[in-house]
Design an enzyme around this catalytic site. Structure first.
Site, PDB file in Angstrom:
ATOM      1  CD  GLU A 196      -2.852  -1.262   0.147  1.00 52.85           C
ATOM      2  OE1 GLU A 196      -3.065  -0.211  -0.499  1.00 52.85           O
ATOM      3  OE2 GLU A 196      -3.415  -2.334  -0.120  1.00 52.85           O
ATOM      4  CB  CYS A 245      -1.244   7.424   1.196  1.00 53.48           C
ATOM      5  SG  CYS A 245      -2.593   6.452   1.902  1.00 53.48           S
TER       6      CYS A 245
END
Length: 469
Positions: free
Chosen positions: A210, A244
């Protein structure tokens, strides 16, 4: 204190004992994890504030409640997720039991980041526990207070034979990765991801990554500028931009930019007052090193600071900053910003925006602000990203029913809800058959003939499956 290899061996012995397999055990550990969070909410909030100056409001929403919701979702659906999945059959397999069985992978490693040090560590752990694995978690040493708290709480609430916390910095993580795991789940930077892939390749360990990247926000066509400014500013400056999935840059027409700037100025004043540094609702940069990186990016940029730009190194503070007149090759466009700096780039058409996005690596998220469904649909069909959201930011990742993950350079694999359960499960193809229909099976035995081949092709085809319905 056990060595890293001893911890791994202890958990592997527990896994081989079968203790994690029953639904009741998985459910009990998920329940204890929820108790851990609820019993220690104040301690968690203090740790998050110490690490990132996270306001209680943001910490509760993005660190505590999101994990509790994930736990509720997993416990509600666990029985269904664990059920055998029966598949369609052909005439040749008519009397067989054919199904997919979800089985735990074994001992898995979850390496968490510093920006959401609770959420991004525990949500994948929920999926791993639900799937019946033993789990080692490695919190980020950068968010030191949360790291310390997890090391204290996890052993108190969860089975120490099945779950463990390993602490340390880069060297300790490197040593940890020398051990054999059945899956590695990493959230963080692309640079570290490459090192993890190299370490995993030694044992042929599957990896979920991720990562992130530069998430664009395209604003085009008819749009409520006031509403767009509120939602854009919230998504960008939540956690001081250290997300993010935060909008990394904006693409819009010159006219939209000129309307957006005063709206953003008003919104930022509404959010954080005229003195954001004194506002309790605004976070801080996690470390001096990350503060310096952001300031250097801003110094190297050839764009014009339209608002913000103030900073305080001792306080690790950078004001919410908007930069205009930014070129595609500007310093701010070279890497993921991961901080409270928002570049606005101008384009002349939607087609140009789409081409701009498609020239770059596929982002973790892509945002489109427009009242025109045709605009949203055009961007959706002509781009690729880990996630997609129209007329808002970040919100899509809060829904357990949607997979969260990247594509290409922004990540491999996904999690949240059932998707996390699947990530930490092996889908075992099973066929249980007896000794019936041996005459039919005889079609496959030598000596081979054209007649046998013709019959066998029919009995084994999908057409014979349809004829059984």
């Amino acid at each position: 204190m056990d060595t890293q290899s001893q911890v791994v061996d202890r958990l592997r012995s527990a896994f081989h004992s079968g203790v994690t397999i029953p639904e009741q055990f998985r459910r009990s550990q998920l329940t204890k994890l929820m108790s851990m969070i609820k019993d220690n909410e104040e301690q968690i909030l203090k740790a998050l504030h110490k690490d990132l100056a996270k306001p209680k409001f943001e910490a509760v929403l993005s660190e505590i409640d999101i994990v509790i919701n994930e736990l509720h979702h997993a416990m509600t659906n666990l029985k269904t997720w664990m059920q055998l999945e029966y598949v369609s059959k052909t005439l040749a397999t008519k009397l067989d039991d054919c199904f997919v069985r979800r089985e735990p992978l074994g001992v898995v490693l979850i390496i968490g980041p510093w920006n959401y040090p609770l959420q991004l560590l525990l949500i994948p752990m929920v999926g791993a526990i639900a799937a019946g694995n033993c789990v080692i978690i490695k919190p980020s040493e950068v968010s030191a207070a949360t790291d310390c708290l997890m090391a204290e709480l996890i052993p108190k609430y969860l089975s120490q034979d099945c779950y463990a916390v390993v602490r340390g910095g880069a060297e300790e993580t490197k040593a940890l990765l020398e051990n054999h795991f059945d899956h590695i789940f990493y959230t963080g930077s692309q640079t570290v991801a490459r090192s993890i892939l190299q370490a995993a390749s030694v044992h042929l360990t599957p990896v979920t990554l991720e990562l992130g990247g530069k998430c664009p926000c395209i604003i085009h066509g008819r749009v409520s500028i006031a509403a767009a400014a509120y939602r854009l500013a919230w998504a960008k400056f939540f956690n001081a931009g250290q997300s993010c999935v935060a909008p990394d840059y904006v693409l819009c027409s010159p006219a939209t930019r000129d309307a957006l700037l005063p709206a953003l100025c008003k919104v930022l004043e509404d959010f954080y007052s005229k003195e954001p540094q004194t506002c309790p609702d605004y976070s801080r940069i996690v470390s001096p090193r990350h503060w310096t990186r952001l300031i250097e990016l801003l110094k190297r940029s050839k764009g014009k600071v339209a608002m913000g730009g103030q900073s305080d190194q001792e306080d690790k503070y950078i004001a919410p900053t908007v930069v205009v007149d930014v070129a595609e090759d500007d310093a701010l466009m070279k890497e993921e910003i991961f901080g409270p700096i928002l570049p606005i780039l101008t384009v002349e058409s939607l087609e140009e925006s789409i081409k701009f996005v498609n020239r770059r690596e596929k982002p973790l998220a892509l945002y489109v602000f427009s009242d025109e469904s045709s605009v949203v649909d055009t961007v959706l069909k002509n781009t690729s990203s880990g996630g997609f959201c129209s007329n808002d930011g970040i919100i899509h990742m809060t829904l357990p029913g949607l997979p969260f993950g990247g594509v290409g350079a922004s990540g491999w694999g996904s999690y949240h809800g059932r998707w996390g359960f699947e990530t930490f499960s092996h889908r075992r193809a099973c066929m249980l058959r007896g000794w019936a229909l041996e005459r039919l099976n005889g079609l496959r035995y030598p000596p081979y003939t054209e007649t046998k081949l013709s019959w066998l092709r029919w009995t084994a085809s999908s057409k014979s499956s349809c004829s059984l319905m």
